[in-house]
Design a protein around this motif. Structure first.
Motif, PDB file in Angstrom:
ATOM      1  N   VAL A 178      39.510  40.525 -92.559  1.00 52.89           N
ATOM      2  CA  VAL A 178      40.808  40.193 -93.156  1.00 52.89           C
ATOM      3  C   VAL A 178      41.905  40.225 -92.103  1.00 52.89           C
ATOM      4  O   VAL A 178      42.752  39.328 -92.032  1.00 52.89           O
ATOM      5  CB  VAL A 178      41.144  41.180 -94.300  1.00 52.89           C
TER       6      VAL A 178
ATOM      7  N   SER B 116      44.333  37.104 -90.818  1.00 48.75           N
ATOM      8  CA  SER B 116      45.742  37.165 -91.217  1.00 48.75           C
ATOM      9  C   SER B 116      46.631  36.310 -90.326  1.00 48.75           C
ATOM     10  O   SER B 116      47.670  35.810 -90.773  1.00 48.75           O
ATOM     11  CB  SER B 116      46.234  38.611 -91.210  1.00 48.75           C
TER      12      SER B 116
ATOM     13  N   ALA C 296      46.733  41.009 -98.986  1.00 46.64           N
ATOM     14  CA  ALA C 296      46.799  40.229 -97.748  1.00 46.64           C
ATOM     15  C   ALA C 296      48.221  39.768 -97.456  1.00 46.64           C
ATOM     16  O   ALA C 296      48.664  39.765 -96.305  1.00 46.64           O
ATOM     17  CB  ALA C 296      45.863  39.024 -97.847  1.00 46.64           C
TER      18      ALA C 296
END
Length: 307
Positions: free
Chosen positions: A91, A95, A120
């Protein structure tokens, strides 16, 4: 364009499913979690039964949108090929793509759908969606400058899933809430809905320091919103447990939320801390403070079961 930052591109035939816009100059950016099996097979975003229904809904609303994933590649186990959730490292590496998309699209409103996408976009963790859905959030992010308004929403597939499980009433509630989020977005874009800059001070913790802060803050207010996240909707289930209790209040025009995890791996709440939490709540109530519950009967039953 393919990406090799985290290795997920090696796990599927269609890596890196990028976002797409339905028109020029989209005003709303919708952020989803990561591709599902149907989208993975086709390499096309929202190319699933629920996804196509959602696109039709957006067309009826007349919203100009851009839709993307927080994680662009479908996360799968290397050996078995079975789907899994992305790791934090995956993740984090993805990003950068999301930040670039926000810069390029420059949307007026960002709508993350579901807890994964909301984490997120905001960088927050430990919250319940019930505590954020319906909120208007302005993020202070140096990387993207003056950020768009963020309106967290439930995932578009949630009503259909709840209906399939037989929970028709809850499915209807969630569907109405999702519609309210998008109608609010339309109002913000049109300038008919004022943007209330609800700066959130989010504090999610698992130790007594957070409880002491909660005790101090609750001594300063007369109303506190309270929500229980649980392992089951049946309060009297043998395996029932309270996972997180979230508290939210407003002090000097600023919203403050504190989430106390009780029954999962990140929790360090023991008997002493649980006793302190009980004391904080009873002291607040005894001096006439108002506890506002998301689902009053259910949350009160949770509290009775807990203590």
């Amino acid at each position: 364009m393919d990406c090799t930052k985290c290795g997920l591109n090696e796990c599927t035939e269609h890596p890196c499913i990028w976002g797409e816009a339905d028109s020029n100059n989209p005003k709303v950016m919708i952020v989803l979690s990561y591709p599902n099996n149907e989208e993975t097979d086709s390499g096309v975003i929202l190319n699933s039964h629920h996804g196509r229904n959602f696109k039709n809904y957006l067309e009826r609303l007349g919203i100009k949108y851009y839709v993307t994933y927080a994680v662009k590649c479908p996360p799968k186990n290397r050996k078995s090929g079975s789907p899994r959730k992305p790791t934090k490292a995956e993740v984090d590496k993805c990003s950068a793509h999301l930040i670039e998309e926000i810069k390029d699209i420059n949307p007026r409103v960002i709508i993350p759908m579901g807890d994964f996408a909301t984490k997120a976009v905001t960088g927050w963790s430990g919250f319940t969606m019930e505590s954020l859905v319906g909120s208007t959030i302005k993020l202070d992010n140096d990387e993207i400058g003056e950020a768009a308004v963020v309106l967290p929403s439930y995932h578009y597939a949630m009503p259909a899933i709840l209906s399939k499980e037989g929970n028709i009433q809850r499915a209807g509630e969630i569907a109405r809430t999702i519609s309210e989020v998008f109608i609010k977005a339309q109002g913000i874009i049109a300038g008919t809905t004022p943007v209330v800059n609800e700066q959130f001070d989010i504090s999610f913790g698992n130790d007594s320091d957070k409880l002491l802060r909660l005790k101090y803050l609750m001594s300063k207010v007369d109303e506190v919103a309270c929500d229980f996240e649980t392992s089951s909707r049946d309060v009297w289930d043998e395996d029932f447990r309270t996972v997180t209790i979230s508290f939210a209040m407003r002090i000097n025009g600023k919203y403050i939320a504190i989430g106390i995890p009780l029954s999962h791996a990140e929790s360090s709440i023991g008997p002493l801390e649980a006793s302190l939490l009980y004391q904080i709540i009873t002291e607040f109530a005894s001096r006439g403070g108002r506890l506002i519950f998301h689902h009053a009967k259910f949350d009160l039953a949770c509290m009775c079961r807990r203590w």
